[in-house]
Design an enzyme around this catalytic site. Structure first.
Site, short mmCIF file in Angstrom:
data_model
loop_
_atom_site.label_atom_id
_atom_site.label_comp_id
_atom_site.label_asym_id
_atom_site.label_seq_id
_atom_site.Cartn_x
_atom_site.Cartn_y
_atom_site.Cartn_z
N GLU A 28 0.87 -1.18 0.00
CA GLU A 28 0.00 0.00 0.00
C GLU A 28 0.90 1.22 0.00
O GLU A 28 1.68 1.41 0.93
CB GLU A 28 -0.86 0.05 1.27
CG GLU A 28 -2.05 -0.83 1.27
CD GLU A 28 -2.90 -0.64 2.53
OE1 GLU A 28 -2.43 -0.07 3.54
OE2 GLU A 28 -4.06 -1.07 2.49
N ARG A 58 17.60 18.09 -8.34
CA ARG A 58 16.44 18.97 -8.44
C ARG A 58 16.19 19.57 -7.06
O ARG A 58 16.02 18.86 -6.09
CB ARG A 58 15.21 18.20 -8.93
CG ARG A 58 15.37 17.65 -10.33
CD ARG A 58 14.07 16.99 -10.81
NE ARG A 58 14.21 16.38 -12.11
CZ ARG A 58 14.00 17.01 -13.27
NH1 ARG A 58 13.63 18.27 -13.27
NH2 ARG A 58 14.15 16.36 -14.41
N HIS A 61 13.38 23.18 -3.70
CA HIS A 61 12.17 23.89 -4.09
C HIS A 61 11.19 24.00 -2.92
O HIS A 61 11.12 23.11 -2.08
CB HIS A 61 11.49 23.16 -5.24
CG HIS A 61 12.36 22.99 -6.43
ND1 HIS A 61 12.24 21.90 -7.28
CD2 HIS A 61 13.37 23.73 -6.94
CE1 HIS A 61 13.13 22.00 -8.25
NE2 HIS A 61 13.84 23.09 -8.05
N LYS A 70 4.37 17.47 0.63
CA LYS A 70 4.67 16.49 -0.41
C LYS A 70 4.99 15.14 0.21
O LYS A 70 5.80 15.04 1.13
CB LYS A 70 5.87 16.95 -1.24
CG LYS A 70 5.64 18.24 -1.99
CD LYS A 70 6.90 18.74 -2.65
CE LYS A 70 6.66 20.11 -3.26
NZ LYS A 70 7.89 20.83 -3.46
N HIS A 117 12.54 21.23 -0.54
CA HIS A 117 12.76 19.84 -0.90
C HIS A 117 13.67 19.73 -2.12
O HIS A 117 13.58 20.55 -3.03
CB HIS A 117 11.41 19.18 -1.22
CG HIS A 117 11.54 17.84 -1.85
ND1 HIS A 117 11.25 17.60 -3.17
CD2 HIS A 117 11.96 16.66 -1.34
CE1 HIS A 117 11.47 16.33 -3.43
NE2 HIS A 117 11.91 15.74 -2.34
N TYR A 130 5.47 12.37 -6.63
CA TYR A 130 5.10 13.37 -5.62
C TYR A 130 3.59 13.37 -5.47
O TYR A 130 2.87 13.51 -6.45
CB TYR A 130 5.39 14.79 -6.09
CG TYR A 130 6.73 15.16 -6.60
CD1 TYR A 130 7.51 16.06 -5.89
CD2 TYR A 130 7.21 14.70 -7.82
CE1 TYR A 130 8.73 16.47 -6.37
CE2 TYR A 130 8.44 15.11 -8.31
CZ TYR A 130 9.19 15.99 -7.57
OH TYR A 130 10.40 16.40 -8.05
N LYS A 165 17.14 27.44 -13.36
CA LYS A 165 16.41 27.94 -12.19
C LYS A 165 17.15 27.55 -10.90
O LYS A 165 17.32 28.38 -10.00
CB LYS A 165 15.00 27.37 -12.19
CG LYS A 165 14.17 27.70 -10.97
CD LYS A 165 12.77 27.11 -11.10
CE LYS A 165 12.54 26.10 -10.03
NZ LYS A 165 11.19 25.54 -10.01
N ASP A 166 17.58 26.29 -10.80
CA ASP A 166 18.26 25.84 -9.58
C ASP A 166 19.66 26.43 -9.45
O ASP A 166 20.12 26.70 -8.34
CB ASP A 166 18.30 24.32 -9.54
CG ASP A 166 16.91 23.70 -9.35
OD1 ASP A 166 15.97 24.43 -8.97
OD2 ASP A 166 16.76 22.50 -9.59
#
Length: 185
Positions: A28, A58, A61, A70, A117, A130, A165-166
Site C-alpha cells: 500500500e 532537483r 524547491h 509532499k 525539498h 510526488y 532555475k536551480d
C-alpha cells in the site's frame, strides 16, 4: 507500515509493509487511516511524476505563500532526498534531513508544508513520484540554492546537473522574510 522520525519534527519516513514472492511484490503506497495515525492528516490534490538521469539534482524547491506538503517516493532507481526546514520561527530553521529513497526500499518521505525539498539521482535514472497537498501555483514557486554553505547539506554528489532555475536560486539568508514560510502555531 513503519514510521521513522527524522531529525526535523513533522518530516517522517514511511516504510510500507511489502508482500513479495517469485511473481513480484505488492504494498500500500497510501492508506488514509494509517497515515492519519502517523500524523499526516493532509489531503492530496495533485500527483506528479518526474524522470531524471544519474547526476541530476532537483531543488531545493518550495512554494510560498501557497505551500505544498509532499509525500515523495521512487518508483524506479535510487535518489538521495532532502527536506529543509525554512519556516521562520521554527527551532529547526535551516536544518535538513536526508534519506535514501529507492524502488528497492519502497520508502516514502513526508515533507510538510513550509519545508524546501530536493533530491539527487544516484542510479542510471530515477522515476520520482510526488503526492501534493495543494495545486501547483507558479507565482508561489521558489527555491533555495542546493549548495548553500549555511545549510551544509552533505549531498553524495559534487558536480550535479542543474536547471538554470536551480543554478540561480538564492542563498537562504538572501531570501526576504516575506518570501519564507512561517511556523504555524
Amino acid at each position: 507500515m513503519k514510521v521513522i522520525q527524522t531529525s526535523l519534527p513533522g518530516a517522517i519516513v514511511i516504510e510500507p509493509q511489502v508482500f513479495g514472492d517469485a511473481r513480484g511484490f505488492f504494498y500500500e503506497s497510501y492508506n488514509r487511516a494509517k497515515y492519519t495515525e502517523a500524523g499526516i492528516t493532509s489531503t492530496f490534490v495533485q500527483s506528479n511524476v518526474s524522470r531524471s538521469s544519474k547526476g541530476v539534482l532537483r531543488g531545493l524547491h518550495y512554494q510560498w505563500p501557497n505551500p505544498q506538503g509532499k509525500l515523495v517516493s521512487v518508483l524506479e532507481g535510487e535518489v538521495y532526498d532532502v527536506a529543509v526546514d525554512i519556516r521562520r520561527g521554527s527551532p529547526t530553521f535551516g536544518q535538513w534531513a536526508g534519506v535514501m529513497l529507492s524502488a528497492d526500499n519502497h520508502r516514502h518521505l513526508w515533507i510538510p508544508e513550509g519545508f524546501a525539498h530536493g533530491f539527487c539521482v544516484l542510479s542510471d535514472y530515477a522515476m520520482f513520484s510526488y503526492q501534493c497537498t495543494a495545486l501547483y501555483d507558479a507565482k508561489a514557486d521558489a527555491g533555495v540554492r542546493w549548495n548553500d554553505a549555511a545549510l551544509g547539506i552533505d549531498w553524495p554528489i559534487s558536480a550535479p546537473q542543474l536547471s538554470d532555475k536551480d543554478l540561480k536560486a538564492p542563498l537562504l539568508a538572501d531570501i526576504p522574510a516575506e518570501r519564507l514560510p512561517v511556523l504555524a502555531e
